[in-house]
Design an enzyme around this catalytic site. Structure first.
Site, mmCIF file in Angstrom:
data_model
loop_
_atom_site.group_PDB
_atom_site.id
_atom_site.type_symbol
_atom_site.label_atom_id
_atom_site.label_comp_id
_atom_site.label_asym_id
_atom_site.label_seq_id
_atom_site.Cartn_x
_atom_site.Cartn_y
_atom_site.Cartn_z
ATOM 1 N N ASN A 170 -120.501 -4.564 -35.216
ATOM 2 C CA ASN A 170 -119.129 -4.866 -34.810
ATOM 3 C C ASN A 170 -118.778 -6.295 -35.183
ATOM 4 O O ASN A 170 -119.496 -7.224 -34.849
ATOM 5 C CB ASN A 170 -118.989 -4.673 -33.294
ATOM 6 C CG ASN A 170 -117.542 -4.532 -32.880
ATOM 7 O OD1 ASN A 170 -116.702 -5.326 -33.274
ATOM 8 N ND2 ASN A 170 -117.260 -3.527 -32.076
ATOM 9 N N CYS A 205 -114.642 -1.783 -33.200
ATOM 10 C CA CYS A 205 -115.264 -0.538 -32.749
ATOM 11 C C CYS A 205 -114.415 0.664 -33.161
ATOM 12 O O CYS A 205 -114.945 1.737 -33.470
ATOM 13 C CB CYS A 205 -115.464 -0.552 -31.245
ATOM 14 S SG CYS A 205 -113.926 -0.742 -30.323
ATOM 15 N N HIS A 218 -112.543 0.320 -25.598
ATOM 16 C CA HIS A 218 -113.638 0.400 -26.559
ATOM 17 C C HIS A 218 -113.650 1.809 -27.139
ATOM 18 O O HIS A 218 -113.388 2.785 -26.438
ATOM 19 C CB HIS A 218 -114.954 0.086 -25.841
ATOM 20 C CG HIS A 218 -116.159 0.214 -26.702
ATOM 21 N ND1 HIS A 218 -116.304 -0.462 -27.884
ATOM 22 C CD2 HIS A 218 -117.306 0.950 -26.553
ATOM 23 C CE1 HIS A 218 -117.475 -0.164 -28.424
ATOM 24 N NE2 HIS A 218 -118.090 0.698 -27.629
ATOM 25 N N ASP A 260 -122.197 4.486 -31.191
ATOM 26 C CA ASP A 260 -121.533 3.413 -30.443
ATOM 27 C C ASP A 260 -121.883 2.085 -31.115
ATOM 28 O O ASP A 260 -122.872 1.435 -30.770
ATOM 29 C CB ASP A 260 -122.008 3.435 -28.994
ATOM 30 C CG ASP A 260 -121.194 2.487 -28.104
ATOM 31 O OD1 ASP A 260 -120.382 1.725 -28.650
ATOM 32 O OD2 ASP A 260 -121.394 2.512 -26.878
#
Length: 1114
Positions: free
Chosen positions: A198, A203, A450, A467
């Site tokens: 990131n 994200c 997020h 993630d």
């Protein structure tokens, strides 16, 4: 996970460890590129949740910078909330969860928690601002949270409901899991896949890229886009995407996206802006389509994602039907009021009855009862469904997130109920049965959040969670249940410690975008992709990158065995002082460097120096450098004979105990008349080694003059003759001496009194003495910087400034080295010389906004600032960028004038042009229109003009001719001039001047939202005139064809509500007269398609308030 400095941050949603000093615009969640983001939630047990409520009274009167709540307990863990009521160096409430007893916990402690923080809306609870995240707390990071939790303006606004009776209510919900070792987790080893790092707030992009990558046909298409060996990934979107996909396929570690975002034309600021994932999907696919034109993969994006539907209107009582076919790449489905995807599709194709006051005007049949709806002609092989989780609340005038439970099936049958979603033209041979491929998730609220993705790469039963850097295997049923949203029940501990209280709270993590693959196209879409699909030059490039990476890794792994030794000598000082540096003695980055083993005896190291410098060992003496308290570096003392018998590593520890620090040495060598080394003099206890710099005020030059040993009890008069000799002065030349003490943050250079001893003047080893000829007062007047202090002050303030044309605000055009003390005239003169402009007063400069990375709206006025530093400073941030314009007249003269941009439609070709009108500020609107007459073509010479203020496609004001133009603001409004029609000049009591605007209607959750577009205009209506007659005049004015006009609907609109009218309606009765015309809140609306807009309102309508429009520049 340590949070790096702001310019090195690589993650997202503002999750940052609390800091008392936070610089620059803060991202929403921060993690470094080189570390995994903490917060993977794959716990092995279901935790209990503690809820804590904190009521803060007299909130607006708090004067403390930061405030802690009382400690609350969750099992054996103690927590507290930390807030910054006035913001942590930001215009936002800052809020963090803190481990209350971190100082007393045992060494190596850690705890992993999933938590949410909220500011409760005490009027309407559903508008509470809540943000959730997870973090692995430890001694190094014992607090974690949100620097930009919510804007202070919203918090302190009494009408918003967050402060009631000056009391703020804050809630925390904390669930603690078993500590997990994130440092040892290997995504590739555990899952076979790698994550994406990131950059700051990317994200949303990472989750989309993983989804697209795991559509193998899409990946194959990207690999086959033509690129060449000479392309650079940072300047080529296809090559950057190919490189990223290749690394995702074959790398062992998480992949960075910096090359890709650079290829988008993004800078660091763009990487810290959060965007909408669905909008990025559209923009990226459009850009790729553009790049694929005239290549072997042209049309591949359409083949994958493009479907079609038909908008139709069918009359009930007459044989008339109108239809329009449109394409789509994704479908936006309602969440509110729908329990699953099928319910959303039912709503999508729901038939609307047009009757009563809402009848349809059907060309030759007039107003008719009709049915209006949408049906699909074909669905794409890959179906992308965007769920409308965000909507606008008209009552509260804010965006809200819909967290309702919403289910989606693993298999989606769009041929259900005999193809009720399909139009008659649809090909029924195609089986529209789809399998769920991926789910993009939004976690958080409307103020921030997020993104991550759940994907099953082979459409098997195994799901994976992507993630950012971390990829984990997920249980299918549990994952889907989590993503449906809705409420979740936990066991809760109250503030009083009562256990096992059932508690339901809203899940703020839920599906935001669904991707389905059609079963009949599965073999084609989920195809095999291997290195045969990858260009050879790309593999070679990445192989070289990997080899370089491995070499650096090897050096890093062996770094603990080695040390870097930097050796400076007189030659370096002579070469650098006055050229590369002006303060201190040397830039250690530009001296000779040795990488040697720490265990090497220093006497052996001297042999290495002898080979490199050509100085025999017996003629070498080494001095240790020391960093003084005033942040200067000076040679401090020579090494002793005993020290020279020790290892290099030991000497480094003596000089600098900082881990991985370098050993810095000064090599003292004496040269004879033949410039060959000679034995060094013995250094007595009262000897002081001084370094000397010589300044020439005429040439504004500083150079290294040499070094001398002096006696501490001696005086400067003892060495004046030697200094004159070093400088080439006459033996009797009078000399002034100054000591250079420090330069950071300010220059300190003090005069040395030649009558005092060196000890009295507090001079010691390594000090710098600057000297120059003594100047008379008269001679000093001739020079800009007559003495050393003034010259050093000047050099200290020098800075390289990047100049950009105001017309091209993202491109550096040239650079100038200027002093921050330079006057306004100095700066514009240098810029004028650079640009070849004879008159510097024709240069106008504009400052830079470091937060938005854009020029500020208002340029710098002529001599409106004193120095360059004033130009560079904006909102307490200093920049190195200025924007310039070359004017057609001197700026002082221009500032006495007012320049306005006025739109005017050409009388013959009907084209709208923008004209700049420049007049003295005291001029009136009448003067402006007279000036405009000479620039435009009128229908006849005596035509009268008027000036209108237009904003968001509405007319807000008709300017009186007597208004002064200096009161007109054209920064936000559009000024439009037009001829006054003859019929308006003599309005009677039976006439009314009304506003007429174009509009479209969007039906948002049973709320009609009106969106204006096009060019608004004024129209005279008469007392007994029916709408049918008004239509004829409007059709003539706008030159609309009969067929097109038949599709338009006419409505009376007031305060945002539309009442559709039939042809027999008399308009005059509805409009309230106000000095001959009506207020802009009431107007005649023309509803029809906005043919000038490529995208629908819906694209921007559901963007959360914290997200900005996505742009890819290259």
């Amino acid at each position: 996970m340590a949070t790096p400095a702001p310019n090195e941050q690589e993650d997202e949603d503002m999750l940052v460890p609390r800091s008392d000093v936070v610089e620059g615009p803060q991202p929403m969640e921060v993690a470094s590129e080189g570390t995994e983001k903490t917060g993977e939630n794959q716990p092995v047990e279901d935790p209990r949740t503690t809820k804590y409520t904190w009521r803060i009274e007299n909130f607006s009167r708090l004067i403390t910078k930061k405030l802690y709540s009382e400690v609350f307990e969750h099992g054996d863990f103690k927590w507290r909330i930390l807030i910054f009521p006035k913001g942590n160096n930001a215009d936002f409430l800052s809020m963090y969860l803190d481990v209350a007893d971190s100082a007393s916990l045992p060494y190596g402690w850690s705890r992993y928690a999933h938590f949410s923080l909220a500011v409760v809306n005490q009027v309407h609870t559903k508008y509470s601002v809540r943000k959730e995240t997870q973090h692995q707390f430890n001694a190094r990071e014992n607090d974690w949270g949100f620097t930009s939790f919510m804007s202070l303006g919203e918090l302190y606004d009494p009408s918003r409901g967050y402060l009631v009776n000056d009391t703020c209510v804050i809630e925390a919900e904390v669930a603690v899991y078993r500590a997990m070792d994130h440092w040892l987790y290997d995504s590739k080893k555990e899952t076979g896949f790698v994550g994406i790092k990131n950059q700051g707030a990317t994200c949303y992009m990472n989750s989309l890229l993983q989804t697209l990558y795991h559509i193998p046909y899409f990946r194959k298409v990207v690999y086959h886009m033509p690129t060449s060996v000479n392309d650079m990934p940072s300047a080529s979107i296809p090559l950057a995407l190919q490189s990223l996909f290749y690394k995702l396929q074959y790398s062992e570690n998480s992949v960075a996206t910096k090359e890709l975002t650079k290829s988008f034309g993004w800078d660091t600021y763009d990487a810290f802006l959060q965007h909408d994932v669905q909008e990025l999907n559209r923009v990226l696919c459009e850009k790729l389509e553009e790049k694929m034109k005239r290549t072997v993969v042209e049309g591949a994006i359409q083949q994958l994602f493009e479907g079609h539907h038909v908008n139709y209107i069918e009359c009930i009582n007459v044989d008339y039907k109108s239809s329009r076919k449109e394409s789509f790449y994704d479908l936006q489905l309602d969440v509110k009021g729908c329990h699953d995807v099928y319910a959303s599709f039912n709503k999508y194709v729901e038939v609307e009855n047009l009757d009563g006051d809402n009848k349809y005007h059907a060309e030759q049949y007039g107003l008719q009862d009709a049915k209006k709806g949408v049906l699909f002609t074909d669905f794409p092989p890959v179906l992308q469904l965007h769920l409308k989780r965000f909507e606008y609340d008209f009552v509260r005038d804010i965006m809200v997130k819909i967290n309702d439970r919403y289910e989606f099936p693993l298999q989606l049958d769009l041929d259900i109920d005999n193809g009720k979603y399909l139009s008659p033209e649809a090909d029924r041979r195609v089986r529209n049965l789809y399998t769920l491929h991926s789910v993009l998730v939004h976690s958080g609220g409307v103020h921030g959040g997020h993104y991550y993705a759940f994907i099953r790469p082979t459409l098997s039963s195994q799901w994976y969670k992507f993630d950012d850097e971390r990829v984990t295997k997920e249980d299918m049923n549990k994952a889907l249940e989590e993503l449906y949203g809705g409420e979740e029940e936990h066991l809760m501990q109250t503030n009083l410690g009562i256990n096992n209280t059932p508690f339901k709270f809203t899940k703020h993590s839920n599906a935001y975008m669904l991707v389905y693959v059609r079963e009949s196209d599965k073999d084609k879409i989920m195809c095999k992709v291997d290195e045969k699909d990858v260009a050879e030059h790309l593999m070679e490039r990445l192989k070289r990158e990997q080899e370089e990476k491995e070499q650096k890794k090897k050096e890093k792994s062996e770094a603990h065995l080695y040390i870097i030794v930097k050796v400076a000598c007189d030659e370096d000082l002579s070469r650098q002082i006055g050229k590369d540096i002006f303060f201190d003695l040397v830039d250690h980055e530009k001296v000779r460097s040795f990488r040697v083993q720490k265990l090497m005896p220093f006497n052996l190291f001297k042999d290495e120096v002898a080979k490199e410098f050509g100085i025999p060992v017996q003629f070498q003496r080494f001095w240790l450098w020391a960093k003084r308290q005033n942040h200067t570096y000076r040679p401090n003392r020579p090494l002793t004979l005993q020290e020279e018998t020790q290892t290099v590593g030991h000497l480094k520890e003596i000089s600098n105990k900082v881990q991985n620090a370098e050993l810095k040495l000064f090599l003292e060598v004496e040269l004879g008349l033949d410039l060959r080394p000679i034995p060094l003099p013995n250094k007595a206890k009262d000897d002081i080694l001084l370094f000397f710099k010589l300044y020439d005020p005429e040439k504004e030059e500083l150079r290294y003059a040499g070094r001398l040993f002096v006696k501490s009890i001696g005086k400067p008069t003892d060495i004046l003759a030697r200094l004159s000799e070093m400088a080439g002065f006459a033996p009797d030349e009078e000399i002034e001496l100054y000591e250079e003490i420090k330069f950071d943050p300010n220059v300190m250079c003090e005069h040395i009194d030649k009558r005092y001893t060196f000890r009295t003047s507090q001079l010691e080893d390594g000090d710098i003495v600057c000297f120059q000829k003594c100047l008379s007062a008269e001679t000093s007047q001739r020079f800009r910087f007559p003495d050393i202090p003034s010259f050093l002050e000047y050099r200290h303030n020098l800075q390289v400034i990047r100049f950009r044309s105001l017309e091209k605000p993202k491109e550096d055009e040239f650079c100038l080295k200027l002093s921050k003390l330079d006057s306004y005239d100095d700066v514009v003169e240098r810029v004028a010389n650079q640009l070849g402009v004879d008159d510097p007063s024709k240069i106008r400069l504009t400052s830079h906004n470091s937060y938005s990375q854009q020029p500020i709206p208002n340029p710098i006025k002529y001599r409106g600032v004193d120095t360059l530093l004033d130009m560079l400073l904006h909102s307490n941030q200093t920049s190195d960028i200025l924007y310039y314009e070359i004017l057609d007249m001197p700026l002082p003269e221009l500032q006495s004038l007012r320049t306005l941009k006025v739109a005017f439609r050409h009388a013959t070709n009907n084209e709208m042009g923008i004209h700049s009108v420049r007049l003295p500020k005291e001029s009136t609107v009448g003067d402006l229109l007279d000036e405009l007459r000479m620039k435009v073509e009128l229908s006849h010479p005596n035509a009268e003009l008027r000036l209108l203020e237009v904003f968001t496609h509405r007319i807000y004001k008709i300017y009186p001719l007597s208004d002064r133009i200096e009161t007109i603001n054209d920064n936000y409004w559009t000024l439009r001039a037009e001829e006054i029609p003859e019929e308006e000049k003599n309005l009677g009591p039976r006439d009314c001047l009304i506003h007429v605007y174009h509009f479209t209607v969007e039906d948002t959750q049973n709320q009609m939202q009106i969106q204006n577009f096009g060019e608004p205009f004024l129209l005279v209506i008469h007392e007994d005139e029916v709408l049918a007659d008004v239509k004829i005049r409007i059709q003539k004015k706008l030159q609309v064809l009969d067929e097109e006009l038949s599709k338009w609907k006419f409505a009376f609109i007031s305060q945002g509500r539309a009442e559709f009218l039939d042809d027999s309606y008399i308009l005059f009765s509805r409009f309230q007269k106000n000095s001959g015309h009506v207020a802009w809140e009431q107007y005649l609306g023309l509803e029809h398609l906005d043919n000038g807009s490529k995208r629908s309102l819906a694209e921007n309508q559901y963007r959360p308030s914290f997200e900005k429009a996505v742009k890819i520049y290259n």
